[in-house]
Design an enzyme around this catalytic site. Structure first.
Site, mmCIF file in Angstrom:
data_model
loop_
_atom_site.group_PDB
_atom_site.id
_atom_site.type_symbol
_atom_site.label_atom_id
_atom_site.label_comp_id
_atom_site.label_asym_id
_atom_site.label_seq_id
_atom_site.Cartn_x
_atom_site.Cartn_y
_atom_site.Cartn_z
ATOM 1 N N GLU A 332 0.840 -1.199 0.000
ATOM 2 C CA GLU A 332 0.000 0.000 0.000
ATOM 3 C C GLU A 332 0.874 1.248 0.000
ATOM 4 O O GLU A 332 1.762 1.386 0.845
ATOM 5 C CB GLU A 332 -0.904 0.016 1.242
ATOM 6 C CG GLU A 332 -1.892 -1.127 1.292
ATOM 7 C CD GLU A 332 -2.720 -1.130 2.572
ATOM 8 O OE1 GLU A 332 -3.959 -1.202 2.475
ATOM 9 O OE2 GLU A 332 -2.134 -1.069 3.673
ATOM 10 N N CYS A 333 0.632 2.138 -0.921
ATOM 11 C CA CYS A 333 1.210 3.485 -0.953
ATOM 12 C C CYS A 333 2.741 3.455 -0.859
ATOM 13 O O CYS A 333 3.409 3.224 -1.851
ATOM 14 C CB CYS A 333 0.576 4.339 0.153
ATOM 15 S SG CYS A 333 0.723 6.113 -0.130
ATOM 16 N N GLY A 334 3.297 3.684 0.329
ATOM 17 C CA GLY A 334 4.748 3.661 0.471
ATOM 18 C C GLY A 334 5.331 2.332 0.051
ATOM 19 O O GLY A 334 6.426 2.261 -0.527
ATOM 20 N N ALA A 439 -1.100 -0.793 -4.418
ATOM 21 C CA ALA A 439 -2.029 0.294 -4.714
ATOM 22 C C ALA A 439 -1.716 1.498 -3.844
ATOM 23 O O ALA A 439 -1.185 1.358 -2.734
ATOM 24 C CB ALA A 439 -3.475 -0.153 -4.473
#
Length: 468
Positions: A332-334, A439
């Site tokens: 996720e993200c990072g 994502a």
């Protein structure tokens, strides 16, 4: 019916001082020997982490968008069990939500929990006007129990006297605290809010200092009395956790270090209850990892550790090999930023794990901010096609369609079509490579009930195949 002493603390807007007040009250009560169950309204990792430190127990996030009301009530009852007080810090302004009706607002949460609400107001350069604000808030929404106010950034004894007299004369709402102006924020901020507790030394001393100021300025006992008068709640009798899907006990590693540490505790608990053994691993350490059957990379601040992440070539190779071997990898993200080929930040280009033929670049302004909703449009191990995911985004990086290596390899497959939010490229999110999914959209396990079971089931399949 169950009895849970409880308070929700809200502000008129971001920056009102509610986080400092929340941390100070929580630690002050803990210092009195009370067990405080901390909660943070909204999709916020950083404030929740500081609340966990203040309470000396893990905080949970409550969010009417990310989970339905039954799940939220059950989570609240579960985490507050055995505590002397359940304390929830709101987010944004008290009535601010997703639409003109204030859907998903802190006030909606307070009404849903039948909780007394305390309002923090920045009293800078204001006297009698504060009474009109309090009166307006008290009468704005039917069913809201505005039980008291705490005034922040007061200028002196005379200022405090006028403020108290005006509020109590015109509104009847009690003033339960008046904090002086602080010369500087005890916890500095940056582009994503407060500095991470993982990057700031002396956290406990900071919290003790805040607790002293807030404890000396607020009526702790009266606040507790208000919390204890909260009405009994119906026992939810609602199962929020997945059943174990395997007897294999697959081992899933999750990255927990200064680069990646954004995890909802409920996501980790859901994986355990679905049958996984969880182990902490680091992308920054030279230590060897145990044999894994799956890998979870949360969000965080890879940009603040970019050089260290680039220098640890062994970890980058390890993650790339785990992905290419077909183990389930969820990011996720990072975590997504780390799985790309490059991270562009501060005029430099840092090599990352290279799982996806993409790069990310850090920007001066948010590139994705707020609640997100996406349709699952391509096959992946975690989210069934046709599912609608609710989540949130908060990132200052954006995805680049090509790295400087010209985007070698197959064209990326994106599994999510954004119905609300930014995503990665052209309204798409959720890039997939084999059994690896990444994502910008963060999901909550209690709002995406299939996720933990599918993750653990896939990890168990890997373990079984290896054993055979």
């Amino acid at each position: 019916m169950i009895r849970i002493p409880r308070l929700v603390l809200a502000g008129l807007s971001g920056g009102s001082g509610k986080t400092i007040v929340s941390l100070g009250l929580t630690r002050a009560w803990v210092n009195q020997g009370l067990a405080v169950a901390p909660f943070k309204k909204g999709p916020d990792y950083i404030d929740a982490a500081w609340l966990s430190l203040a309470a000396k127990r893990a905080a949970s996030n409550l969010d009417p968008f990310l989970m339905d009301e039954a799940a939220m009530a059950a989570l609240f009852a579960h985490k507050a069990q055995g505590a002397d007080l359940a304390f929830t810090e709101g987010n944004r302004g008290l009535f601010d939500g997703g639409d003109v009706q204030g859907t998903f607002s802190t006030s909606q949460l307070a009404r849903s929990l039948a909780s007394p609400l305390i309002l923090v107001i920045d009293a800078t350069k204001m006297t009698r006007t504060v009474a009109a604000i309090v009166q307006g808030c008290a009468n704005f929404e039917p069913g809201l129990d505005l039980a008291g106010v705490i005034l922040n950034r007061t200028a002196g004894d005379r200022h405090r006297r006028i403020l108290r007299d005006a509020i109590e004369h015109y509104t009847g709402v009690p003033v339960l605290g008046m904090l002086p102006k602080m010369r500087e924020n005890p916890i500095p901020e940056r582009h994503m809010g407060l500095i991470s507790n993982r990057e700031y030394a002396g956290q406990d001393a900071i919290l003790e200092g805040i607790a002293t100021v807030v404890g000396d300025s607020c009526d702790l006992e009266r606040l507790l009395e208000i919390a204890r008068r909260a009405p009994a709640l119906a026992d939810p009798h609602h199962s929020i956790w997945p059943e174990s899907v395997t007897a294999e006990k697959p081992r899933i590693g999750y990255v927990l270090d200064a680069a990646l540490w954004f995890y909802y505790q409920e996501n980790l608990e859901a994986l355990r209850r679905a049958g996984a053994e969880l182990v902490e691993v680091s992308l920054l350490s030279e230590a060897q990892w145990p044999k894994l059957d799956g890998l979870y990379l949360g969000g965080g601040f890879p940009e603040t550790q970019a050089q260290a992440l680039a220098d640890n070539a062994a970890a980058r190779d390890r993650v790339r090999n785990i992905s290419s071997a077909g183990l389930p990898v969820y990011a996720e993200c990072g975590g997504f930023m780390y799985l790309c080929e490059e991270l562009h930040a501060d005029g430099k280009i840092y090599p990352m794990a290279g799982v996806f033929p993409l790069a990310t670049t850090l920007c001066a302004r948010p590139q994705g901010l707020g609640y997100a909703e996406a349709s699952v449009v391509a096959a992946n191990p975690f989210h069934p096609v046709g599912t609608t995911l609710k989540g949130h985004e908060f990132h200052y990086s954006r995805c680049l369609a090509r790295s400087r290596y010209t985007g070698h390899g197959d064209k990326p497959v994106f599994a999510l079509r954004m119905e609300r939010g930014s995503g990665m490229l052209d309204g798409l999110d959720g890039v997939v490579a084999g059994n690896t999914f990444a994502a910008y959209t963060h999901i909550h396990a209690l709002g995406a009930r299939h996720w933990a079971e599918n993750f653990v089931r896939e990890a168990a399949r890997v373990k079984t195949a290896r054993t055979r």
